[in-house]
Design a protein around this motif. Structure first.
Motif, PDB file in Angstrom:
ATOM      1  N   THR A 236     -18.976  17.973 -20.352  1.00 38.16           N
ATOM      2  CA  THR A 236     -20.267  18.659 -20.261  1.00 38.16           C
ATOM      3  C   THR A 236     -20.489  19.410 -21.577  1.00 38.16           C
ATOM      4  O   THR A 236     -19.536  19.675 -22.313  1.00 38.16           O
ATOM      5  CB  THR A 236     -20.322  19.612 -19.052  1.00 38.16           C
ATOM      6  N   PRO A 237     -21.741  19.783 -21.890  1.00 36.68           N
ATOM      7  CA  PRO A 237     -22.071  20.186 -23.267  1.00 36.68           C
ATOM      8  C   PRO A 237     -21.742  21.619 -23.669  1.00 36.68           C
ATOM      9  O   PRO A 237     -22.032  22.013 -24.801  1.00 36.68           O
ATOM     10  CB  PRO A 237     -23.586  19.948 -23.324  1.00 36.68           C
ATOM     11  N   TYR A 253     -17.990   6.667 -12.430  1.00 39.53           N
ATOM     12  CA  TYR A 253     -18.959   7.752 -12.547  1.00 39.53           C
ATOM     13  C   TYR A 253     -18.421   9.049 -11.943  1.00 39.53           C
ATOM     14  O   TYR A 253     -17.660   9.032 -10.977  1.00 39.53           O
ATOM     15  CB  TYR A 253     -20.263   7.373 -11.849  1.00 39.53           C
ATOM     16  N   ILE A 254     -18.848  10.143 -12.538  1.00 37.31           N
ATOM     17  CA  ILE A 254     -18.526  11.469 -12.005  1.00 37.31           C
ATOM     18  C   ILE A 254     -19.834  12.209 -11.786  1.00 37.31           C
ATOM     19  O   ILE A 254     -20.606  12.425 -12.727  1.00 37.31           O
ATOM     20  CB  ILE A 254     -17.624  12.265 -12.961  1.00 37.31           C
ATOM     21  N   GLY A 255     -20.096  12.567 -10.540  1.00 41.43           N
ATOM     22  CA  GLY A 255     -21.280  13.360 -10.227  1.00 41.43           C
ATOM     23  C   GLY A 255     -20.989  14.835 -10.457  1.00 41.43           C
ATOM     24  O   GLY A 255     -19.924  15.335 -10.088  1.00 41.43           O
ATOM     25  N   TRP A 272     -26.196  15.730 -12.441  1.00 41.34           N
ATOM     26  CA  TRP A 272     -25.772  15.079 -13.675  1.00 41.34           C
ATOM     27  C   TRP A 272     -24.755  14.003 -13.324  1.00 41.34           C
ATOM     28  O   TRP A 272     -24.011  14.133 -12.342  1.00 41.34           O
ATOM     29  CB  TRP A 272     -25.131  16.084 -14.628  1.00 41.34           C
ATOM     30  N   VAL A 273     -24.705  12.951 -14.109  1.00 34.47           N
ATOM     31  CA  VAL A 273     -23.708  11.896 -13.912  1.00 34.47           C
ATOM     32  C   VAL A 273     -23.059  11.572 -15.259  1.00 34.47           C
ATOM     33  O   VAL A 273     -23.765  11.355 -16.262  1.00 34.47           O
ATOM     34  CB  VAL A 273     -24.341  10.626 -13.297  1.00 34.47           C
ATOM     35  N   GLN A 278     -18.974   4.564 -20.771  1.00 34.11           N
ATOM     36  CA  GLN A 278     -19.861   4.756 -21.911  1.00 34.11           C
ATOM     37  C   GLN A 278     -19.693   6.134 -22.558  1.00 34.11           C
ATOM     38  O   GLN A 278     -20.253   6.380 -23.633  1.00 34.11           O
ATOM     39  CB  GLN A 278     -21.322   4.590 -21.464  1.00 34.11           C
ATOM     40  N   LYS A 279     -18.932   7.012 -21.897  1.00 39.72           N
ATOM     41  CA  LYS A 279     -18.730   8.384 -22.393  1.00 39.72           C
ATOM     42  C   LYS A 279     -20.069   9.095 -22.572  1.00 39.72           C
ATOM     43  O   LYS A 279     -20.316   9.789 -23.565  1.00 39.72           O
ATOM     44  CB  LYS A 279     -17.967   8.388 -23.721  1.00 39.72           C
ATOM     45  N   GLU A 280     -20.947   8.955 -21.565  1.00 33.35           N
ATOM     46  CA  GLU A 280     -22.279   9.537 -21.649  1.00 33.35           C
ATOM     47  C   GLU A 280     -22.569  10.395 -20.417  1.00 33.35           C
ATOM     48  O   GLU A 280     -22.247  10.012 -19.288  1.00 33.35           O
ATOM     49  CB  GLU A 280     -23.340   8.441 -21.760  1.00 33.35           C
ATOM     50  N   LEU A 281     -23.201  11.530 -20.660  1.00 36.25           N
ATOM     51  CA  LEU A 281     -23.647  12.419 -19.592  1.00 36.25           C
ATOM     52  C   LEU A 281     -25.166  12.380 -19.522  1.00 36.25           C
ATOM     53  O   LEU A 281     -25.844  12.532 -20.541  1.00 36.25           O
ATOM     54  CB  LEU A 281     -23.179  13.851 -19.855  1.00 36.25           C
TER      55      LEU A 281
END
Length: 659
Positions: A236-237, A253-255, A272-273, A278-281
């Motif tokens: 997370t950012p 996936y991680i919710g 958020w997922v 893909q290493k993307e949020l």
């Protein structure tokens, strides 16, 4: 046989059901039932089992006068982990589904919590508290209870939930069930909260704040902790609050639930997922005004747990709870962006489990005349089948008051929503006094849920008005943010206009017999009201705020809450004082009862002390009640006898001054 009407002491007779857990086979259900031991003046919790296909009577799995809670099915579905304080501290136990004694699997000196099974069912990860240099193996060491000075060198040194910080950090450990071997997988001088175990068994999802200066950091990030290397990967950012991490069955996936603090603590929680390949949020509800999660408030349920995202077997679909206009709603969602309600009723869903099913769920539901029960939900049809009936005898004996929803426009053309509860013994043609109830937060939500305090007042012949003024959750981002910087402004006007609305619409309310009460922010607003109008004959302020200047330094959240909510720092004492009810104490002519807990660190008792002395010094009608060994949560989870005493103080004050 005619029914009697509710009394405050009925709290002893009522049971709460919460935290339902459906196994992945879709039929085995465990849940927690909590009651009160009047003799011990304590809560008692035990685990119960139901086969939801056979819909048999619940079977009790644990016994005694302890607190047994947090049940979690093993992946093999033949065992159950849970937390119990039967040994004197919260420890983790494992019990077989086919019966037998529960086996204690942790002996942590300060207790253990939050059990999460490994995918192969051979290990359990859990949270444990330790000081920075303590070892988990020190199981023979006894916790020291001697009185020592408290050394303070940080700003976040106390919290309303845990008291003064004693040097312990929340760490994560793993116990191997066959050997009993325990491994500590985090350490050091920061807190980690366990979220989940990856389906491949290689990683844990944890939340933590890795900021250098924690006193000035207000973030929570989700990390993946690789068990073999002990390396952390932040997903997370670092811009806000993120938690509730749950894995899809295939592990891709991680919710996550959270927000980026765009409106500080008034920001709507979003979905958020994270795509591990893909290493993307990505945020699935970025454009939505829907609030994710259960933000309804009540004063009855014990041990309710927020489920986060509940994934289905297809790895693309999930269910979640959302708060919407005084209800909590079961929603279906998907990675494709589909979002729609699966159970949309006038209700408070405070527990929710699917076991990974798409078409079946178990929900814990409360309504204004239903304390709370478990229901089997057939998702395609929306049909509900009741599984528990823990308060049936009570329901057959006691009559509860119904509520009517109200909607009206404010003078500045905002939509407002709330409820009016008629007196339980209502008779056409009679006039009744009215009590205005104001919730705390201010970012919370009154809902279609059971409220023991409201029912007690209705049973004694009072109508009860409760609304969600601006600042409340459940009505969109603009609505919840509107109170920030305007405490005592349009929020106050919303409440007064609600009183005007019901006085005009309902001829049974006596305009000359009005009372007002509320706690926390509701206590602030009660104090504000009596300093700005004399229309109420009596008022009761609870765990309140009276002085934002002193609140800055004494509350566990004061030094940042003032900036977030009043939008003013200590250097601007003029603004803080302008929004402080204490500044208007000379205007108070309403008899005011002040209720406060001795160990309330959220709204410390000095707030009540200032108000009381200022009123007495000016020879105003007031009384001050101090509740020992209690914190900000007294009305919801405090010692039962004190909760009941509190209800009597409220009722007797209104009886004395509203004739």
């Amino acid at each position: 046989m005619s029914k009697r009407y509710l009394k405050a002491e009925d709290l002893y007779a009522l049971k709460s059901v919460a935290d339902p857990r459906l196994s992945t086979n879709g039929k085995d259900l465990v849940y927690v039932e909590t009651s009160i031991s009047e003799e011990k003046d304590e809560y008692v919790s035990n685990l119960f089992y139901i086969n939801v296909e056979e819909k048999n009577a619940p079977v009790q799995w644990t016994y005694g006068n302890d607190r047994n809670h947090s049940p979690r099915w093993s992946p093999t579905e033949d065992k159950l982990a849970f937390v119990s304080n039967r040994s004197g501290k919260n420890q983790i136990y494992v019990i077989h589904a086919n019966g037998g004694e529960a086996r204690q699997v942790t002996t942590s000196i300060y207790g253990a919590s939050n059990p999460i099974w490994s995918p192969d069912g051979k290990k359990i990860a859990f949270n444990v508290s330790l000081r920075e240099d303590e070892k988990l193996e020190d199981t023979d060491k006894k916790e020291e209870k001697k009185i020592v000075p408290l050394e303070v060198d940080k700003m976040k040194y106390k919290s309303d939930s845990s008291g003064f910080w004693d040097g312990k950090y929340s760490q994560i450990a793993i116990v191997e069930l066959e050997t009993g071997k325990i491994e500590l997988v985090t350490e050091g001088n920061r807190d980690y909260q366990l979220q989940g175990w990856s389906p491949d068994g290689k990683s844990l999802a944890v939340t933590a704040d890795f900021s250098e200066n924690l006193d000035f950091s207000f973030v929570s990030d989700v990390f993946l902790l690789e068990l073999e290397t002990k390396k952390f990967e932040k997903i997370t950012p670092g811009t806000g609050y993120f938690s509730g991490a749950t894995w899809s069955p295939n592990g891709r996936y991680i919710g996550i639930l959270g927000h980026e603090r765009e409106f500080e603590n008034a920001t709507l929680v979003k979905i958020w997922v994270y795509d591990t390949e893909q290493k993307e949020l990505s945020c699935l509800t970025a454009e939505s005004d829907l609030l994710i999660g259960d933000f309804a408030i009540g004063d009855f349920q014990q041990g309710a747990v927020s489920p986060g995202l509940l994934w289905a077997e297809d790895n693309e679909s999930f269910y979640f709870l959302a708060s919407d206009r005084g209800n909590t709603v079961v929603y279906y969602g998907s990675l494709k962006g589909e979002m729609y309600p699966a159970l949309l009723e006038r209700q408070h869903v405070y527990g929710f489990t699917t076991g990974g099913e798409l078409n079946r769920a178990v929900v814990a539901i409360s309504k204004p005349t239903l304390q709370g029960e478990l229901f089997l939900l057939d998702v395609p049809t929306g049909q509900l089948t009741q599984l528990t009936n823990v308060n049936s005898e009570y329901a057959n004996e006691v009559a509860l008051a119904e509520v009517e929803e109200i909607e009206f426009k404010s003078k500045d053309d905002w939509d407002l929503h709330g409820w009016l509860m008629k007196p339980a013994q209502f008779e056409e043609g009679k006039k009744y006094p009215l009590i205005l109830e104001i919730h705390g937060g201010p970012h919370a939500m009154y809902a279609n849920t059971y409220f023991h305090e409201f029912q007690m007042l209705a049973a004694e012949g009072y109508a009860v008005l409760f609304i969600n003024p601006r600042g409340s959750h459940g009505y969109g981002q603009k609505f919840v943010d509107a109170v920030r910087g305007d405490y005592g402004g349009r929020d106050y006007a919303d409440l007064m206009e609600a009183v005007d609305y019901v006085l005009e619409k309902y001829d049974f309310i006596d305009v000359n017999r009005l009372g007002v009460t509320g706690g926390s922010y509701g206590g602030f607003m009660t104090n504000w009201i009596v300093g700005h109008t004399n229309r109420f004959k009596a008022a009761v302020t609870q765990r309140s705020i009276s002085n934002w200047i002193s609140f800055y330094g004494v509350s566990d959240i004061g030094y940042y809450f003032n900036a977030w909510q009043i939008k003013s720092e200590l250097e601007d004492a003029e603004t803080l004082w302008k929004h402080s009810p204490l500044a208007y104490v000379g205007n108070v002519d309403t008899p005011l009862l002040i209720l406060h807990s001795e160990k309330d660190f959220r709204c410390p008792i000095e707030q009540a002390e200032q108000l009381y002395i200022a009123l007495k010094h000016r020879k105003k009608e007031t009384k001050f009640i101090r509740f020992p060994e209690s914190n900000h949560e007294l009305s919801r989870s405090g010692k039962p006898s004190l909760r009941i005493a509190r209800l009597h103080y409220i009722l007797n004050w209104f009886k004395e001054y509203i004739k």
